[in-house]
Every structure is written in C-alpha cells, then in structure tokens.
Design a protein around this motif. Structure first.
Motif, PDB file in Angstrom:
ATOM      1  N   ASP A  11     -32.208  35.983 -31.971  1.00 22.67           N
ATOM      2  CA  ASP A  11     -31.775  34.842 -32.791  1.00 22.67           C
ATOM      3  C   ASP A  11     -32.000  33.489 -32.121  1.00 22.67           C
ATOM      4  N   GLN A  12     -32.713  33.460 -31.002  1.00 26.18           N
ATOM      5  CA  GLN A  12     -32.982  32.195 -30.320  1.00 26.18           C
ATOM      6  C   GLN A  12     -34.326  31.627 -30.780  1.00 26.18           C
ATOM      7  N   PRO A  13     -34.416  30.299 -30.947  1.00 28.79           N
ATOM      8  CA  PRO A  13     -35.700  29.708 -31.337  1.00 28.79           C
ATOM      9  C   PRO A  13     -36.709  29.726 -30.205  1.00 28.79           C
ATOM     10  N   VAL A  14     -37.884  30.253 -30.493  1.00 31.16           N
ATOM     11  CA  VAL A  14     -38.981  30.322 -29.529  1.00 31.16           C
ATOM     12  C   VAL A  14     -40.221  29.778 -30.209  1.00 31.16           C
ATOM     13  N   LEU A  15     -40.976  28.950 -29.497  1.00 33.41           N
ATOM     14  CA  LEU A  15     -42.213  28.377 -30.015  1.00 33.41           C
ATOM     15  C   LEU A  15     -43.398  28.983 -29.287  1.00 33.41           C
ATOM     16  N   CYS A  16     -44.399  29.414 -30.033  1.00 31.57           N
ATOM     17  CA  CYS A  16     -45.649  29.894 -29.443  1.00 31.57           C
ATOM     18  C   CYS A  16     -46.770  28.983 -29.909  1.00 31.57           C
TER      19      CYS A  16
END
Length: 201
Positions: A11-16
């Motif tokens: 549920d954590q925001p991660v950017l790729c």
C-alpha cells in the motif's frame, strides 16, 4: 557501506521511471508485494502494464509529488535520465533504486521458500548469481514451512503474553527449543506454542 533492510511496501506509493525489461525486473516484485506502483515511460513492458497508474510519457520532476513516493526506481537505461531521477529523489529525501547500481538502494538476489527469505549480495553481480545458484538447492521447503508455522505462532496473543513475562534469556531458550521442534522434530504449531508458553510438551 550498505546494510541489509527489509522494506514493507504494501500500500505504499512507489514510482518506476522506465518500463523496459530491466525496469520490470526491478519493479515487478514491488508490485507483487502490494506496492501502489506508478510507472512513467513512453513504452511499457507487459510485466508492468497492470501497474496501478501508467503514464506513457517522459519523466518530469513533478512525478515525485502528490503523493510523494516512498521509493523511486530509475531504470530508463539512459544515464542522464536516471541520474536526474536520482538527483530529484535525493533532493526530496526519497530513496532511489537505480538499475545501474548508483542509487541509495539495491535489490539483492533472493532465495524464497514460503515465508523464508534469504537475501544475497556481493561486490559483483556475477558472483552474487553464482552464490545464489550454489545455495538454492541447499535450502529445502522445510525452512519455508517452519517460517510460516513460527510466524503464525509468534502472532498468538497467549504466546506473546507468556514470553513477555519471562527474562530475555528464558525467551531465547524457549525460541531455540520451539525452532528445534519445528525444524528438526517435525513439530507443529501447537507444540511450538506450548514450548513458548512454558507448558510441558
């Protein structure tokens, strides 16, 4: 010097940033672990097509805002772009995993058996792969089964209360006996819980 950490990404925001095969190899495990993954890339590898948010365009510094990701993966394969992503992330106090190995975070090679996870890293990726190939057949399924069993027992309120009532040395001894019962004597959750509660088994 790096130290090993386990990161809870559910549920954590991660950017790729980037979405080719290398980006997919880095980001797919995060998505599978429950991260809320946003992908920014003109073209997107099929393994990342089911990310929560996909922007088919070039990276912009604004991608690090609203909401700010907890982790950024920079894997475009273009050093200038990956460097800019890393610098932007550093300026905002966000950890960055760069596919070229120059970020603050690195993903180790892993061996997984159920809930058991072994992470491996060396100074050379080729050596890490060789070490993983050497160790993989040595880790049989009983370690994953034991990990699952003992994790379930550890969460039991009665076990936690019993362990909180004894000195640290006694807690360590009970855990040693419980692990031995599960790993070496084919004991189950009930036997391990009884040992940890201090009951006769």
């Amino acid at each position: 010097m790096r130290v090993p950490l386990l990161l809870e990404v559910a549920d954590q925001p991660v950017l790729c940033v980037g979405a080719g095969p290398v980006a997919a190899a880095k980001a797919r495990p995060l998505l599978d672990a429950g991260a809320h993954l946003t992908v920014v890339a003109p073209d997107v590898h099929p393994d990342l097509a089911d990310a929560h948010v996909v922007h088919r365009r070039a990276y912009a510094t604004a991608d690090l805002a609203d909401p700010a990701p907890r982790l950024v993966v920079a894997a475009t394969g273009v050093p200038e772009v990956d460097g800019r992503v890393g610098a932007d992330a550093a300026a905002r106090g966000i950890w960055c995993l760069r596919a070229d190995g120059r970020g603050d975070v690195a993903t180790p090679a892993t061996i997984r058996r159920g809930d058991a996870l072994i992470a491996l890293a060396t100074g050379a990726p080729a050596l890490t792969r060789r070490l993983r190939e050497h160790l993989d057949p040595l880790v049989d399924d009983r370690w994953g089964e034991a990990s699952t069993t003992l994790s379930r027992v550890r969460a039991d309120a009665a076990v936690r209360a019993a362990l909180a009532a004894v000195p640290p040395a006694e807690r360590r001894e009970r855990w040693r006996r419980a692990v031995t019962a599960v790993v070496e004597a084919d004991g189950g959750a009930g036997e391990a819980a009884a040992i940890l509660r201090g009951a006769e088994v």
